[in-house]
Design an enzyme around this catalytic site. Structure first.
Site, PDB file in Angstrom:
ATOM      1  CE  LYS A 144      -7.921  -1.744   5.619  1.00  0.00           C
ATOM      2  NZ  LYS A 144      -8.593  -1.777   4.290  1.00  0.00           N
ATOM      3  NE  ARG A 172      -3.078  -3.729  -1.117  1.00  0.00           N
ATOM      4  CZ  ARG A 172      -2.656  -4.627  -0.233  1.00  0.00           C
ATOM      5  NH1 ARG A 172      -1.364  -4.891  -0.151  1.00  0.00           N
ATOM      6  NH2 ARG A 172      -3.500  -5.260   0.555  1.00  0.00           N
ATOM      7  CE1 TYR A 182      -7.120  -7.047  -6.622  1.00  0.00           C
ATOM      8  CE2 TYR A 182      -6.787  -8.519  -4.757  1.00  0.00           C
ATOM      9  CZ  TYR A 182      -6.796  -7.246  -5.293  1.00  0.00           C
ATOM     10  OH  TYR A 182      -6.501  -6.173  -4.504  1.00  0.00           O
ATOM     11  NE  ARG A 240      -3.604  -2.213   2.763  1.00  0.00           N
ATOM     12  CZ  ARG A 240      -3.372  -3.399   3.322  1.00  0.00           C
ATOM     13  NH1 ARG A 240      -2.171  -3.668   3.845  1.00  0.00           N
ATOM     14  NH2 ARG A 240      -4.317  -4.322   3.361  1.00  0.00           N
ATOM     15  CG  HIS A 243      -6.362  -9.139   1.239  1.00  0.00           C
ATOM     16  ND1 HIS A 243      -6.600  -9.516  -0.068  1.00  0.00           N
ATOM     17  CD2 HIS A 243      -6.167  -7.790   1.204  1.00  0.00           C
ATOM     18  CE1 HIS A 243      -6.544  -8.463  -0.852  1.00  0.00           C
ATOM     19  NE2 HIS A 243      -6.284  -7.406  -0.112  1.00  0.00           N
ATOM     20  CG  HIS A 279      -5.229   0.461  -3.357  1.00  0.00           C
ATOM     21  ND1 HIS A 279      -4.393   0.410  -2.251  1.00  0.00           N
ATOM     22  CD2 HIS A 279      -6.161  -0.513  -3.161  1.00  0.00           C
ATOM     23  CE1 HIS A 279      -4.818  -0.526  -1.429  1.00  0.00           C
ATOM     24  NE2 HIS A 279      -5.881  -1.117  -1.968  1.00  0.00           N
TER      25      HIS A 279
END
Length: 321
Positions: A165, A273, A305, A140, A296, A270
């Protein structure tokens, strides 16, 4: 304590509690914004004299009148739950049903490898390397800005992302093509540190209370930013420190580069990424591995994705074929 001393103001209490609990500075600013917004919305009334119905009305206003995104409304709710539970120590309980901002299902914008290379060709210096790491390591923009010398393992070709995150650490790939530019950045960090030691000894910003525990850590090479700001600033305690490059500068450079190559789809940091993830999946990388590299929490987030790639149709072919 002096009997005539005033109790701390509400926002000072909010800030103090967040720092004790090691909330990030970004979260601190966001929560303070929503708490002030809530107070102004209700005519500068003190939150201690309000409760669940007032929070309900505020959240309803955000969705119905201001048309905020679902993530924004959740952010405001989290800030107020924190205020009442952690600062005022009077939990809200059930605030009832309120209008939820709709969270539309959107597929991420991704670029082909050739498109990413065209974007990178428009960047130079640290911006080129930062964009390359977002695409080559799945970072990120905040994570690439916060890289320190200690996070680079050139021998094993691994990057360590700290306090990502959700305040989680993880490791990811260090692209071979980035090793030489990173080595140059580390050498530059050493030269910059030497100049600061010879002059004003401005330390870099450190996480939490590390500066008190290890007073010289901010002047050691391991803790230097890989992408430092060009000038010192003040930390929340009023001390002069050297921070990393601001994310907005990186975002602006990447957006401009994408505009210069005339992409058919709008992109951002982003997007690089997202493109990292789709490139790995298209080459047969296991989705669990991609999940770990991206950091994640749930594999369901990574599965989006597969829809971008068109792999979610279980081999079904169009009847027109």
């Amino acid at each position: 304590m002096d009997s005539h001393s005033k109790p701390p103001r509400l926002m000072d209490r909010v800030t103090a509690v967040m720092r004790v609990k090691h909330y990030s500075l970004r979260t601190e600013k966001t929560y303070c914004y929503w708490i002030r917004f809530f107070i102004r919305f209700h005519g500068i009334r003190h939150p201690a004299g309000m409760g669940a119905p007032d929070v309900h009305a505020f959240l309803e206003h955000l969705a119905v009148e201001r048309h905020v995104a679902a993530a924004t409304q959740n952010q405001a709710l989290n800030a107020l739950v924190f205020l009442y539970r952690q600062v005022l120590e009077q939990p809200l309980g059930d605030i009832g049903e309120f209008s939820r901002a709709k969270r539309p299902r959107r597929l991420p914008v991704v670029l082909s490898h050739e498109e990413v290379m065209r974007v990178l060709s428009q960047l130079s210096g640290p911006m080129h390397l930062m964009a390359a790491l977002m695409y080559g390591a799945g970072l990120r923009v905040t994570e690439v800005c916060r890289l320190r010398v200690r996070d680079i393992d050139i021998e094993r070709q691994i990057l360590t992302v700290r306090s990502g995150k959700g305040d989680k650490d993880r490791t990811t790939l260090l692209p071979h093509r980035c090793i030489m530019p990173i080595q140059k950045r580390i050498t530059q960090a050493q030269h910059l540190l030497n100049r600061r030691l010879d002059n004003d000894q401005v330390p870099v910003t450190l996480p939490h209370a590390l500066g008190r525990k290890y007073p010289n850590a901010g002047l050691s090479l391991a803790w230097q930013w890989l992408f430092p700001s060009t000038r010192p600033c003040f930390d929340p305690d009023g001390k002069v420190v050297l921070h990393h490059l601001h994310t907005s500068a990186v975002q602006k450079s990447v957006r401009q580069a994408m505009r210069r190559v005339d992409l058919t789809r709008p992109g951002s940091c982003h997007t690089l990424r997202h493109s990292f993830a789709t490139q790995l999946l298209s080459r047969g990388t296991d989705i669990r591995t991609v999940q770990e590299l991206l950091g994640h929490k749930s594999v369901e987030t990574t599965q989006i994705y597969t829809h971008v790639l068109g792999n979610g149709f279980a081999g079904v072919r169009s009847p027109l074929e």
